[in-house]
Design a protein around this motif. Structure first.
Motif, PDB file in Angstrom:
ATOM      1  N   GLU A   1       0.820  -1.194   0.000  1.00 33.86           N
ATOM      2  CA  GLU A   1       0.000   0.000   0.000  1.00 33.86           C
ATOM      3  C   GLU A   1       0.869   1.266   0.000  1.00 33.86           C
ATOM      4  OE1 GLU A   1      -3.195  -0.218  -0.360  1.00 33.86           O
ATOM      5  OE2 GLU A   1      -3.106  -2.411  -0.283  1.00 33.86           O
ATOM      6  N   ALA A   2       0.205   2.406  -0.268  1.00 34.84           N
ATOM      7  CA  ALA A   2       0.915   3.694  -0.265  1.00 34.84           C
ATOM      8  C   ALA A   2       1.409   4.011   1.150  1.00 34.84           C
ATOM      9  CB  ALA A   2      -0.006   4.807  -0.766  1.00 34.84           C
ATOM     10  N   ARG A   3       2.562   4.666   1.209  1.00 40.83           N
ATOM     11  CA  ARG A   3       3.165   4.999   2.489  1.00 40.83           C
ATOM     12  C   ARG A   3       3.748   6.413   2.417  1.00 40.83           C
ATOM     13  NH1 ARG A   3       7.579   0.926   4.728  1.00 40.83           N
ATOM     14  NH2 ARG A   3       5.730  -0.446   4.587  1.00 40.83           N
ATOM     15  N   ALA A   4       3.628   7.151   3.521  1.00 42.22           N
ATOM     16  CA  ALA A   4       4.155   8.525   3.582  1.00 42.22           C
ATOM     17  C   ALA A   4       5.398   8.544   4.460  1.00 42.22           C
ATOM     18  CB  ALA A   4       3.106   9.484   4.146  1.00 42.22           C
ATOM     19  N   TYR A   5       6.418   9.302   4.020  1.00 44.88           N
ATOM     20  CA  TYR A   5       7.666   9.472   4.760  1.00 44.88           C
ATOM     21  C   TYR A   5       7.857  10.960   5.068  1.00 44.88           C
ATOM     22  CZ  TYR A   5       8.732   4.799   2.945  1.00 44.88           C
ATOM     23  OH  TYR A   5       8.694   3.483   2.627  1.00 44.88           O
ATOM     24  N   SER A   6       8.186  11.273   6.310  1.00 42.98           N
ATOM     25  CA  SER A   6       8.435  12.664   6.707  1.00 42.98           C
ATOM     26  C   SER A   6       9.922  12.869   6.990  1.00 42.98           C
ATOM     27  CB  SER A   6       7.622  13.023   7.966  1.00 42.98           C
ATOM     28  OG  SER A   6       6.243  12.970   7.699  1.00 42.98           O
ATOM     29  N   PHE A   7      10.386  14.065   6.682  1.00 41.77           N
ATOM     30  CA  PHE A   7      11.772  14.432   6.957  1.00 41.77           C
ATOM     31  C   PHE A   7      11.826  15.941   7.161  1.00 41.77           C
ATOM     32  CE2 PHE A   7      11.155  14.594   2.414  1.00 41.77           C
ATOM     33  CZ  PHE A   7      11.791  15.747   2.017  1.00 41.77           C
ATOM     34  N   ASP A   8      12.947  16.408   7.711  1.00 45.62           N
ATOM     35  CA  ASP A   8      13.127  17.837   7.987  1.00 45.62           C
ATOM     36  C   ASP A   8      14.210  18.415   7.083  1.00 45.62           C
ATOM     37  OD1 ASP A   8      11.243  17.936  10.005  1.00 45.62           O
ATOM     38  OD2 ASP A   8      12.690  17.313  11.529  1.00 45.62           O
ATOM     39  N   ILE A   9      13.974  19.647   6.637  1.00 50.44           N
ATOM     40  CA  ILE A   9      15.000  20.424   5.931  1.00 50.44           C
ATOM     41  C   ILE A   9      15.406  21.541   6.889  1.00 50.44           C
ATOM     42  CG2 ILE A   9      15.585  21.729   3.871  1.00 50.44           C
ATOM     43  CD1 ILE A   9      13.030  20.441   2.621  1.00 50.44           C
ATOM     44  N   VAL A  10      16.680  21.585   7.232  1.00 51.67           N
ATOM     45  CA  VAL A  10      17.188  22.559   8.198  1.00 51.67           C
ATOM     46  C   VAL A  10      18.078  23.555   7.464  1.00 51.67           C
ATOM     47  CG1 VAL A  10      18.489  22.903  10.321  1.00 51.67           C
ATOM     48  CG2 VAL A  10      17.109  20.841  10.025  1.00 51.67           C
ATOM     49  N   ALA A  11      17.738  24.832   7.586  1.00 51.59           N
ATOM     50  CA  ALA A  11      18.584  25.915   7.061  1.00 51.59           C
ATOM     51  C   ALA A  11      19.402  26.458   8.220  1.00 51.59           C
ATOM     52  CB  ALA A  11      17.736  27.022   6.439  1.00 51.59           C
ATOM     53  N   ARG A  12      20.712  26.359   8.094  1.00 55.24           N
ATOM     54  CA  ARG A  12      21.600  26.826   9.166  1.00 55.24           C
ATOM     55  C   ARG A  12      22.504  27.921   8.628  1.00 55.24           C
ATOM     56  NH1 ARG A  12      25.456  22.549  11.983  1.00 55.24           N
ATOM     57  NH2 ARG A  12      26.581  22.771  10.024  1.00 55.24           N
ATOM     58  N   SER A  13      22.530  29.067   9.335  1.00 55.74           N
ATOM     59  CA  SER A  13      23.417  30.150   8.910  1.00 55.74           C
ATOM     60  C   SER A  13      24.838  29.808   9.338  1.00 55.74           C
ATOM     61  CB  SER A  13      22.979  31.483   9.533  1.00 55.74           C
ATOM     62  OG  SER A  13      23.230  31.492  10.921  1.00 55.74           O
ATOM     63  N   THR A  14      25.790  30.114   8.470  1.00 62.51           N
ATOM     64  CA  THR A  14      27.200  29.833   8.763  1.00 62.51           C
ATOM     65  C   THR A  14      27.946  31.080   9.198  1.00 62.51           C
ATOM     66  OG1 THR A  14      27.729  30.080   6.405  1.00 62.51           O
ATOM     67  CG2 THR A  14      27.264  27.861   7.207  1.00 62.51           C
ATOM     68  N   ASP A  15      27.193  32.115   9.618  1.00 66.52           N
ATOM     69  CA  ASP A  15      27.845  33.298  10.166  1.00 66.52           C
ATOM     70  C   ASP A  15      27.885  33.172  11.691  1.00 66.52           C
ATOM     71  OD1 ASP A  15      25.240  33.628  10.849  1.00 66.52           O
ATOM     72  OD2 ASP A  15      24.889  35.414   9.636  1.00 66.52           O
ATOM     73  N   ALA A  16      28.179  34.283  12.374  1.00 63.32           N
ATOM     74  CA  ALA A  16      28.336  34.235  13.825  1.00 63.32           C
ATOM     75  C   ALA A  16      27.027  33.876  14.538  1.00 63.32           C
ATOM     76  CB  ALA A  16      28.864  35.573  14.340  1.00 63.32           C
ATOM     77  N   ALA A  17      25.871  34.210  13.942  1.00 70.26           N
ATOM     78  CA  ALA A  17      24.589  33.886  14.589  1.00 70.26           C
ATOM     79  C   ALA A  17      24.376  32.384  14.688  1.00 70.26           C
ATOM     80  CB  ALA A  17      23.438  34.534  13.832  1.00 70.26           C
ATOM     81  N   ALA A  18      24.725  31.636  13.638  1.00 70.89           N
ATOM     82  CA  ALA A  18      24.637  30.171  13.621  1.00 70.89           C
ATOM     83  C   ALA A  18      23.242  29.677  14.009  1.00 70.89           C
ATOM     84  CB  ALA A  18      25.697  29.562  14.530  1.00 70.89           C
ATOM     85  N   PHE A  19      22.173  30.379  13.536  1.00 72.49           N
ATOM     86  CA  PHE A  19      20.830  29.918  13.850  1.00 72.49           C
ATOM     87  C   PHE A  19      20.447  28.752  12.924  1.00 72.49           C
ATOM     88  CE2 PHE A  19      20.066  33.226  10.624  1.00 72.49           C
ATOM     89  CZ  PHE A  19      19.269  32.534   9.732  1.00 72.49           C
ATOM     90  N   ALA A  20      19.452  27.994  13.337  1.00 75.95           N
ATOM     91  CA  ALA A  20      18.952  26.874  12.542  1.00 75.95           C
ATOM     92  C   ALA A  20      17.436  26.966  12.482  1.00 75.95           C
ATOM     93  CB  ALA A  20      19.382  25.544  13.146  1.00 75.95           C
TER      94      ALA A  20
END
Length: 678
Positions: A320-339
């Protein structure tokens, strides 16, 4: 009555607004928080907002993921003042604080050296300008005070004009002010750069002009520096699929079919370039995820579209059909380093239903013979499997690599068909050679990462991981000097201040062209340096700041802003002579009301040397010239400029013919008004 507003942008795309009424407000994941936000990236009690004596204070409550204000992480349990317009990042939630009072001003400590005085002896007033003390981010407030002193006996009305800033950045409490004789009046200028991506960070020269309303020619002008900091703002969203998913599948914006490209939209709403690195996280390890591009830098206000494709690690042909979930994370590579994460889902629909397995059972018997043959083949002696002999980083310091330095990798392997190099599980290079070297770009990396070598061959695969750390390159943070501008030909005290974060040693070169007292700047300083010395600049001054760390050297050249000392005729025309002596030949004339540049005084301080057209010079009596902005006593002394001593004939040979000297007439040179150099 509300004192402020908090706009909240959740990672799901939902937007909320909270009016702030209470003097103490808590923010966190706990339902007991004043502002409860249901997201796992927040601590139960993450941060607090407190209003105290009209000031709004934000405090990080020692949270796990930290609290960031305009890209800068706050120190835990240390209050930070908010002025309105700041962007606050807590976990994966973005908040914007708005002050409802439209005229908040940043508290100022008036420092004596931050006040600039403008004066001319012929004017009946002078002006003192208190420059903005602190740099501010767009959306914040700061003020500057202009103090006008009427030195005359009668009342005067003054007009104050501001220029040099984008529209809407400055607002003054009044444009005209009337001041009685001997009185003092003040005008306050509020600066608030707009919180927009086009508000470029840097120093802005604010022109202040104060003039008498009835006599506009009577005016003084000066420049103060407004330093604007960068601010950060980032948005990310998945575009809905072009065609609807299959029946029964999830129809959320981040849902698509397996193998169908997904479009991820990125937006830099800040005022500084934003380096972003994208990472896909599949916790079930059921997918192969490809992001193109995986690293990019967004200019201020820029938008970009990134393509994302998901494939199954194992293809299912039945079920049967199946759903897969995943995350895309954007991370800044400057001093803030937020995600910032965003959730995506893909649907897998096998081509055959589950019952088709039984229909194929009859084929199993026919395959038995093939299996027996295959087993015999597998029992044959196998060739050696793939192996890694050497995998090393060739950089001089493998423990830490600057972002401006290429990551040099060498490998040697055996029995391989494919070589793959990955950084944090993202493929950055593919090869077929069993040995080789490659230089990898580190511009999009910052902090600790995992470098991996994966080799595969006919009879297996092998893997080796290496930890790497990428550090920020050595760059000059700040360099300032005072006075600014520096005056030529005049003895002055020059103060230098600089900062090079992370530098081991710093030094300043070029001061030998200015200083006549120790120190000269040759002695090394640390990453922060300050130097004060006295001297005279006889030519435009250029300084070089050199910084060194672990063998890496950065040099920055600075051409100092220069001006020239000027004097004008006191009363009537002033003759200029070839030598500093009253009997010297007249070579030019300074007309009344004309300003000229002077570059020296004689050894007795009685004559001033004036610069003429074509490089010529002439001497004028000091008492006949009026100098503004400096003291003639501080001028460079030209000790070689002495009047000649007349030679006398031997005794008994003096005659009337010898005493009669004829001087050819010289047409006076009228000196035009000159503008200061520098």
């Amino acid at each position: 009555m509300a004192f402020g507003r908090l706009d909240v942008y959740l990672p799901s795309g939902e937007f909320k607004t909270f009016s702030l009424h209470e003097d103490s407000i808590s923010i966190g994941r706990s339902p007991g928080s004043t502002i409860a936000l249901d997201t796992d990236s927040l601590s139960r009690y993450h941060a607090s907002l407190i209003r105290q004596d009209g000031t709004v204070l934000l405090t990080d409550l020692d949270s796990i993921n930290g609290t960031f204000v305009d890209g800068t992480r706050l120190t835990a349990n240390s209050a930070h003042t908010l002025y309105g317009g700041e962007e606050i990042i807590i976990g994966d939630v973005r908040l914007v604080f708005q002050m409802l009072d439209d005229s908040p001003t940043r508290p100022m400590l008036v420092l004596e050296d931050a006040t600039r005085r403008l004066a001319r002896t012929e004017l009946p007033f002078f002006v003192e300008i208190e420059a903005p003390e602190f740099p501010i981010p767009p959306g914040a407030h700061i003020s500057s005070t202009i103090r006008i002193s009427n030195t005359g006996d009668s009342a005067l009305r003054f007009r104050i004009e501001i220029g040099g800033l984008p529209d809407g950045w400055a607002r003054q409490d009044r444009r005209e002010v009337e001041i009685a004789g001997g009185g003092v009046g003040t005008v306050v200028i509020n600066f608030k750069p707009r919180r927009r991506s086009e508000s470029k960070p840097g120093d802005y020269s604010v022109l202040v002009v104060v003039s008498v309303v009835d006599q506009p020619d009577l005016k003084l002008s000066g420049v103060v520096i407004l330093r604007v900091l960068p601010f950060g703002s980032f948005g990310m969203a998945l575009e809905p699929p072009a065609r609807r998913p299959a029946a029964g599948a999830d129809s959320a914006p981040g849902t698509t079919r397996m193998g169908v490209p997904m479009r991820l939209h990125l937006h830099n709403g800040g005022s500084a370039p934003l380096p972003i690195r994208l990472i896909a996280r599949d916790l079930d390890e059921a997918l192969r995820l490809q992001i193109e591009p995986s690293a990019l830098t967004l200019a201020p206000g820029a938008r970009a579209v990134v393509m994302l494709i998901a494939h199954p690690r194992r293809t299912r042909y039945f079920g049967e059909a199946r759903a897969y979930s995943f995350d895309i994370v954007a991370r800044s590579t400057d001093a803030a380093a937020f995600a910032v994460p965003v959730r995506a889902t893909v649907d897998e629909r096998p081509p055959l239903p589950g019952w088709a397995v039984f229909a194929l059972g009859g084929l199993a018997v026919a395959l038995v013979a093939l299996l027996i043959v295959g087993a015999l083949i597998l029992l044959q002696p196998r060739a050696a499997g793939a192996a890694i002999d050497r995998f090393v980083v060739l950089n001089a310091d493998p423990a830490q690599i600057a972002q401006t330095e290429a990551l040099r990798v060498e490998w040697t392997a055996q029995n391989v068909d494919t070589i793959r190099i990955l950084i944090d599980e993202l493929e950055v290079h593919r090869d077929t050679a069993a040995q080789g070297t490659i230089a990898l770009d580190t511009a999009a990396l910052f902090g600790d990462h995992q470098l991996s070598l994966l080799v595969s061959g006919e009879n297996g695969s092998a893997r080796q991981d290496l930890p790497i750390r990428v550090i920020a390159p050595l760059t000059v943070g700040t360099f300032s000097y005072a006075p600014r501008p520096l005056m030529l030909y005049v003895t002055q005290t020059l103060t230098l201040d600089w900062q090079v974060p992370g530098a081991g040693t710093t030094r300043v070169a070029g001061l030998q062209d200015f200083s006549f007292s120790a120190p000269t700047g040759d002695a090394p300083f640390g990453e922060v340096g300050s130097l004060t010395l006295s001297g005279i600049a006889l030519a435009p001054l250029t300084l070089t700041l050199d910084a060194e760390r672990d063998g890496a050297v950065v040099s920055q050249r600075y051409d100092l802003e220069m001006t020239s000392p000027q004097c004008g005729a006191n009363t009537g025309d002033v003759p200029l002579r070839a030598l500093p002596d009253g009997s010297g030949q007249v070579v030019a004339t300074v007309p009344s009301g004309t300003t000229v540049v002077v570059d020296a005084q004689d050894s007795f301080g009685r004559w001033l040397r004036v610069q003429l057209a074509g490089g010529a010079r002439g001497w004028g009596e000091r008492t006949a010239l009026n100098c503004v902005g400096f003291s003639p006593d501080d001028l460079y002394k030209a000790i070689d400029a002495l009047p000649p001593v007349p030679s006398l004939p031997p005794p008994g040979t003096l005659s009337s013919a010898a005493t009669a000297t004829t001087i050819a007439p010289v047409a006076p040179l009228i000196v035009p008004t000159q503008t200061p150099a520098g």
